[in-house]
Each structure stands twice: as structure tokens, then as C-alpha cells.
Design an enzyme around this catalytic site. Structure first.
Site, PDB file in Angstrom:
ATOM      1  N   GLY A   1       3.154  -3.262   1.923  1.00 30.30           N
ATOM      2  CA  GLY A   1       2.388  -3.597   3.122  1.00 30.30           C
ATOM      3  C   GLY A   1       2.963  -3.080   4.428  1.00 30.30           C
TER       4      GLY A   1
ATOM      5  N   MET B   1      -4.095   0.137  -4.805  1.00 27.88           N
ATOM      6  CA  MET B   1      -3.869   1.099  -5.877  1.00 27.88           C
ATOM      7  C   MET B   1      -4.884   1.016  -7.007  1.00 27.88           C
ATOM      8  SD  MET B   1      -1.480   2.764  -4.577  1.00 27.88           S
ATOM      9  CE  MET B   1      -0.905   3.822  -5.896  1.00 27.88           C
ATOM     10  N   ARG B   2      -6.094   0.564  -6.712  1.00 32.30           N
ATOM     11  CA  ARG B   2      -7.119   0.527  -7.749  1.00 32.30           C
ATOM     12  C   ARG B   2      -8.271   1.429  -7.344  1.00 32.30           C
ATOM     13  NH1 ARG B   2      -6.474  -2.666 -11.899  1.00 32.30           N
ATOM     14  NH2 ARG B   2      -8.700  -3.022 -12.172  1.00 32.30           N
TER      15      ARG B   2
ATOM     16  N   HIS C   1      -4.398   7.953   3.144  1.00 35.01           N
ATOM     17  CA  HIS C   1      -3.933   8.716   1.987  1.00 35.01           C
ATOM     18  C   HIS C   1      -2.755   9.586   2.434  1.00 35.01           C
ATOM     19  CE1 HIS C   1      -4.067  10.774  -1.822  1.00 35.01           C
ATOM     20  NE2 HIS C   1      -3.986  11.914  -1.167  1.00 35.01           N
TER      21      HIS C   1
ATOM     22  N   GLU D   1     -17.753   7.793  -2.668  1.00 32.14           N
ATOM     23  CA  GLU D   1     -17.518   7.697  -4.114  1.00 32.14           C
ATOM     24  C   GLU D   1     -16.402   8.608  -4.616  1.00 32.14           C
ATOM     25  OE1 GLU D   1     -20.644   7.110  -3.137  1.00 32.14           O
ATOM     26  OE2 GLU D   1     -21.423   5.480  -4.398  1.00 32.14           O
ATOM     27  N   GLY D   2     -16.265   9.800  -4.056  1.00 27.65           N
ATOM     28  CA  GLY D   2     -15.218  10.703  -4.537  1.00 27.65           C
ATOM     29  C   GLY D   2     -13.839  10.148  -4.191  1.00 27.65           C
TER      30      GLY D   2
ATOM     31  N   GLU E   1       2.283   7.765   9.041  1.00 26.03           N
ATOM     32  CA  GLU E   1       1.183   6.861   8.676  1.00 26.03           C
ATOM     33  C   GLU E   1       1.114   5.673   9.626  1.00 26.03           C
ATOM     34  OE1 GLU E   1       0.827   5.728   4.532  1.00 26.03           O
ATOM     35  OE2 GLU E   1       1.931   7.518   3.908  1.00 26.03           O
TER      36      GLU E   1
END
Ligand code: GRF
Length: 209
Positions: A21, A100-101, A119, A152-153, A184
Site C-alpha cells: 500500500g 493483483m487480480r 502500472h 477490458e484489455g 509512482e
């Protein structure tokens, strides 16, 4: 809520995490500024041991684990539980921060235009996993991170912002990952603010409460 101009509304954000986190912490710090256009109202993790849950709780932010394991591979059923928690908290924008899903098309569709992700690569380079090792193996001299709308991709939606860092001689996966992670933490709060403003300024936006 009555008699407010939308310009002063803070968009209600739910953050989905799976681990330590550190990006969540960066978002929470930015959102402490009352002028920031988003507030974090809920943190959800699919892993009960996710360190980010404790970071949120210490700041009095609602933080809940919805473990995917009891759903025994029914990913959509797990996501329906997550969706219900998000909607129950009046979440208007979802920020994935190390979640991570892989999401089902159902969930992506349910939050289309209202879900962003960070990402650790300069997309379109290196979607998927092991981005730092792949950047090193490819011999790139720049690497970095991307915040994008979720479609979706996998790691494929429209880019909101990117931050780049040099790849230095002698870099390992660990040294490069640490440099990208610092980038990040600067990028995500800026991009969440931008996404929140875009959402709030959209003609059809109605605050959830
Ligand atoms: C970050 O590198 C993020 O880009 C990726 O997962 C990592 C999460 O780290 N999607 P943290 O949990 O925010 O520290």
C-alpha cells in the site's frame, strides 16, 4: 448535499489493494489537502494480510478485506461483493493501487469511465508482470510508470499520465523498481486529481451523497 457548486465537491474514491500500500499512502497524503478534488472513503483488499489495510485504519479510513479464496474461483462473485461494498460506501471513482487480480469484463463494465490503475512501466511497453526485469532485458535506457483508465484489455486503457526515470548502468530489478516506485508516488496523486476533476466536471456527474 445541497447548495454546493460541484467545483467544491470531493469525488469519493475507493482504493483496491493487494499488498503493502505505498501508493495508497501517497494518495492518502495528497488527499489530506482540503483543496484536493478527491477523498478516500474506502480501502478494499483481496488479501486479509495486505499491509495497506493497516495504513488506512491508522488514518481512520474504512478498510476491509474481501478475501477471494472463499469464492473458490468464482471471480465475478468475488467482484460482486467488492462492488456492493464500493457502492455501499458511495464510491464514485475506483483507484487500483497494486491490486493483483485480473478483473472480469463484468466489473470493468460496471466501473467503466470510473476506474483507474497504476502500472509500473511506460505503457505500451511491458503490460503484465515483471516489468522491471523486462525493461532491463530489453536494454531500454528509460523506464517508468503509467496511470490509465481501466478497460477490458490488460494495462491497455487511455493514458492519464506517465513519469519516466533513467535506467542506470548496474541497475538490478530491485534498484530500478525502487526508482520507479518513487516516481509512482509522485505521479499517482496528480493523475487521481486529474481523473477526479474530469469526472466531477462531466455533464452527467451527480454526487452519490
Ligand atoms: C506498484 O508498483 C504498482 O505500480 C503495481 O503494484 C505495485 C504496488 O505497490 N501495480 P504498493 O502496494 O502501492 O506499494
Amino acid at each position: 448535499m445541497t447548495d454546493v457548486t460541484l467545483g467544491s465537491v470531493r469525488v469519493r474514491v475507493g482504493v483496491l489493494i493487494s499488498g503493502r500500500g505505498s501508493n495508497l499512502a501517497a494518495l492518502m497524503e495528497a488527499a489530506q489537502d482540503p483543496g484536493y478534488p478527491a477523498e478516500i472513503v474506502l480501502v478494499l483488499a483481496n488479501a486479509p494480510g495486505a499491509g495497506g489495510l493497516e495504513i488506512a485504519r491508522q488514518a481512520d479510513i474504512a478498510a476491509v478485506a474481501i478475501d477471494h479464496r472463499p469464492f473458490k474461483g468464482d471471480r465475478e462473485a468475488h467482484e460482486r461483493a467488492i462492488d456492493a461494498a464500493l457502492r455501499g460506501a458511495g464510491v464514485e471513482l475506483v483507484a487500483l493501487a497494486g491490486y493483483m487480480r485480473i478483473l472480469t469484463p463484468w466489473f470493468v463494465q460496471a466501473w467503466r469511465g470510473r476506474m483507474i490503475n497504476i502500472h509500473p512501466s511506460l505503457l505500451p511497453h511491458f503490460p503484465g508482470v515483471d516489468t522491471h526485469a523486462r525493461a532491463l532485458a530489453a536494454g531500454h535506457d528509460r523506464h517508468g510508470c503509467t496511470v490509465h483508465w481501466v478497460t477490458e484489455g490488460v494495462d491497455a486503457g487511455p493514458v492519464i499520465g506517465q513519469a519516466d526515470v533513467p535506467v542506470l548502468n548496474g541497475d538490478t530489478v530491485e534498484t530500478l523498481a525502487a526508482r520507479v516506485l518513487t516516481a509512482e508516488h509522485g505521479l499517482y496523486p496528480q493523475c487521481l486529481a486529474q481523473a477526479a476533476r474530469e469526472l466531477r466536471d462531466a455533464a452527467n456527474f451527480k454526487p452519490s451523497r
